[in-house]
Every structure is written in structure tokens, then in C-alpha cells.
Design a protein around this motif. Structure first.
Motif, PDB file in Angstrom:
ATOM      1  N   LEU A   1       0.818  -1.212   0.000  1.00 23.85           N
ATOM      2  CA  LEU A   1       0.000   0.000   0.000  1.00 23.85           C
ATOM      3  C   LEU A   1       0.851   1.260   0.000  1.00 23.85           C
ATOM      4  O   LEU A   1       0.447   2.275  -0.566  1.00 23.85           O
ATOM      5  N   GLY A   2       2.005   1.189   0.617  1.00 21.86           N
ATOM      6  CA  GLY A   2       2.883   2.351   0.648  1.00 21.86           C
ATOM      7  C   GLY A   2       2.179   3.563   1.232  1.00 21.86           C
ATOM      8  O   GLY A   2       1.403   3.463   2.184  1.00 21.86           O
ATOM      9  N   ARG A   3       2.402   4.716   0.626  1.00 20.99           N
ATOM     10  CA  ARG A   3       1.779   5.960   1.111  1.00 20.99           C
ATOM     11  C   ARG A   3       0.386   6.144   0.539  1.00 20.99           C
ATOM     12  O   ARG A   3      -0.309   7.070   0.924  1.00 20.99           O
ATOM     13  N   ASP A   4      -0.023   5.322  -0.411  1.00 22.95           N
ATOM     14  CA  ASP A   4      -1.362   5.353  -1.003  1.00 22.95           C
ATOM     15  C   ASP A   4      -1.734   6.738  -1.524  1.00 22.95           C
ATOM     16  O   ASP A   4      -2.792   7.280  -1.228  1.00 22.95           O
ATOM     17  N   LEU A   5      -0.857   7.294  -2.345  1.00 26.91           N
ATOM     18  CA  LEU A   5      -1.098   8.630  -2.888  1.00 26.91           C
ATOM     19  C   LEU A   5      -2.356   8.683  -3.747  1.00 26.91           C
ATOM     20  O   LEU A   5      -3.104   9.662  -3.701  1.00 26.91           O
ATOM     21  N   LYS A   6      -2.597   7.628  -4.513  1.00 26.68           N
ATOM     22  CA  LYS A   6      -3.783   7.611  -5.372  1.00 26.68           C
ATOM     23  C   LYS A   6      -5.061   7.628  -4.529  1.00 26.68           C
ATOM     24  O   LYS A   6      -6.021   8.324  -4.867  1.00 26.68           O
ATOM     25  N   GLY A   7      -5.078   6.903  -3.440  1.00 26.24           N
ATOM     26  CA  GLY A   7      -6.230   6.897  -2.547  1.00 26.24           C
ATOM     27  C   GLY A   7      -6.469   8.261  -1.918  1.00 26.24           C
ATOM     28  O   GLY A   7      -7.603   8.745  -1.857  1.00 26.24           O
ATOM     29  N   LYS A   8      -5.404   8.899  -1.474  1.00 29.34           N
ATOM     30  CA  LYS A   8      -5.533  10.220  -0.858  1.00 29.34           C
ATOM     31  C   LYS A   8      -5.936  11.277  -1.877  1.00 29.34           C
ATOM     32  O   LYS A   8      -6.760  12.157  -1.578  1.00 29.34           O
ATOM     33  N   LEU A   9      -5.397  11.188  -3.086  1.00 29.85           N
ATOM     34  CA  LEU A   9      -5.778  12.123  -4.153  1.00 29.85           C
ATOM     35  C   LEU A   9      -7.264  11.964  -4.493  1.00 29.85           C
ATOM     36  O   LEU A   9      -7.972  12.956  -4.700  1.00 29.85           O
ATOM     37  N   SER A  10      -7.734  10.735  -4.520  1.00 33.39           N
ATOM     38  CA  SER A  10      -9.151  10.473  -4.797  1.00 33.39           C
ATOM     39  C   SER A  10     -10.041  11.162  -3.767  1.00 33.39           C
ATOM     40  O   SER A  10     -11.050  11.787  -4.129  1.00 33.39           O
ATOM     41  N   LEU A  11      -9.681  11.064  -2.503  1.00 33.00           N
ATOM     42  CA  LEU A  11     -10.455  11.711  -1.445  1.00 33.00           C
ATOM     43  C   LEU A  11     -10.522  13.226  -1.659  1.00 33.00           C
ATOM     44  O   LEU A  11     -11.583  13.837  -1.505  1.00 33.00           O
ATOM     45  N   LEU A  12      -9.391  13.816  -2.034  1.00 33.85           N
ATOM     46  CA  LEU A  12      -9.365  15.268  -2.270  1.00 33.85           C
ATOM     47  C   LEU A  12     -10.242  15.669  -3.456  1.00 33.85           C
ATOM     48  O   LEU A  12     -10.961  16.674  -3.395  1.00 33.85           O
ATOM     49  N   ILE A  13     -10.196  14.878  -4.513  1.00 32.15           N
ATOM     50  CA  ILE A  13     -11.011  15.195  -5.697  1.00 32.15           C
ATOM     51  C   ILE A  13     -12.489  15.083  -5.371  1.00 32.15           C
ATOM     52  O   ILE A  13     -13.287  15.950  -5.745  1.00 32.15           O
ATOM     53  N   TYR A  14     -12.880  14.027  -4.653  1.00 30.38           N
ATOM     54  CA  TYR A  14     -14.291  13.897  -4.252  1.00 30.38           C
ATOM     55  C   TYR A  14     -14.714  15.088  -3.401  1.00 30.38           C
ATOM     56  O   TYR A  14     -15.791  15.655  -3.590  1.00 30.38           O
TER      57      TYR A  14
END
Length: 191
Positions: A140-153
């Protein structure tokens, strides 16, 4: 405890969610293209939601490839995710029937945001249970894609009231980000 029942239950719930969504598509009363045109908003909302449910199913499947076992906290975190996914049929029908009006589009974004928060919670619960040095944590690492998704939503929800089409475009953008193959778990499993 073994993870098999959690995976089977999740797969069943997701299958039911997809079935409910497709049953919301009503056949036109008239046998012509003009009648089909009226269904375009409902069909487009179905396609977007189908893609999202597919993304969650795919990522859930990959996630549990590196999970060895689950505990009670994992079961609750997974149910939390399934709850938000179970609202997809309602949110999908609402935006489709109302031709992507502002409030339904914003509500759809809230459901997307809270499903993403629930998935993030599930991953953090699993990392906590398996340890920060586990294969899962490395994958999972830092999960940048997951965090970016939250910001876009979070940005798209209020935007829906000013420009619902642009908010929908942001929802599509997040889906496209997740459609691109994410090889983190496969890479972590091979090391």
C-alpha cells in the motif's frame, strides 16, 4: 480467523449491488430511438457506477490476496465499506432520473467520498492487524492515489452546486485513475 467467509460475503453483496443497479434501468415504452434517448442519463449513471463497483471489487480482491487472516475489526471495517457501496444503486438512480441535477450529483459524490473513506479505513485496519512491516503495508505504501481520490471527491461535492457536469467529470477522472492497473500488491507479493 480465516478470510474466506469475508471474501465470499463481500463478493455476494457486490454482485447484488450490480444486479440492483441494472434492474433500475427501465425499458422504454416505445420501440424507437427517441424513447431510448430519454434513457441516456440513466444509462450513463449506470455505466459510471458499474465501473466504480468494479473498481472496488477488483481492489478488494487484490487487497485480500496479501491478507493472511482477519479479526473482528476487519469484519466491521469491511461492513462499513459494503454499507456505502450498497448506496450506489440509490445514488445512481437519483442522478440518472434527474438528469445529473446538482443535489443528486452532490449526493453521489458524498457516497463516493464515504466509500473511499471506508476503503481507506479497511486498508488501515488490515495494516494495523498485520503490522507495518507486512507485505500489505509495503504494497500500500503511502497510497497517494487513494488520498488524491479523497481530495477530488471533496472538491467535486460543493462544485456540483455550481456545475454538476464538471463535478461528474471529476468523478470520471477518479475512475480513470483507478482503471489504470495498480501493480503495488502484485509487486509486493513477488518480492
Amino acid at each position: 480467523m480465516p478470510k474466506g467467509r469475508l471474501e465470499a460475503f463481500s463478493d455476494g453483496v457486490i454482485a447484488i449491488i450490480i444486479t440492483i443497479m441494472v434492474l433500475e434501468l427501465k425499458a422504454p415504452d416505445q420501440p424507437d430511438l427517441a424513447a431510448m434517448r430519454a434513457l441516456i442519463p440513466a444509462f450513463l449513471s449506470y455505466v459510471l457506477s458499474f465501473v466504480y463497483v468494479g473498481i472496488y471489487w477488483n481492489n478488494h480482491h487484490h487487497l485480500f490476496q496479501v491478507v493472511k487472516h482477519v479479526n473482528g475489526s476487519t469484519l466491521w471495517a469491511n461492513l462499513h465499506l459494503l454499507f456505502w457501496l450498497s448506496l450506489f444503486p440509490f445514488a445512481t438512480a437519483w442522478i440518472g432520473e434527474n438528469h445529473f441535477a446538482a443535489l443528486p450529483v452532490a449526493f453521489y459524490g458524498v457516497v463516493l467520498l464515504l466509500a473511499a473513506v471506508a476503503y481507506f479505513t479497511l486498508t488501515r485496519t488490515l495494516v494495523f492487524y498485520h503490522g507495518e512491516d507486512s507485505t500489505l503495508a509495503r504494497a500500500l505504501g503511502r497510497d497517494l492515489k487513494g488520498k488524491l481520490s479523497l481530495l477530488i471527491y471533496a472538491a467535486a461535492i460543493p462544485l456540483a452546486f455550481a456545475n454538476s457536469r464538471l463535478a461528474c467529470a471529476l468523478y470520471v477522472l477518479v475512475a480513470v485513475l483507478w482503471l489504470l492497473p495498480d501493480r503495488r500488491i502484485e509487486k509486493a507479493m513477488s518480492t
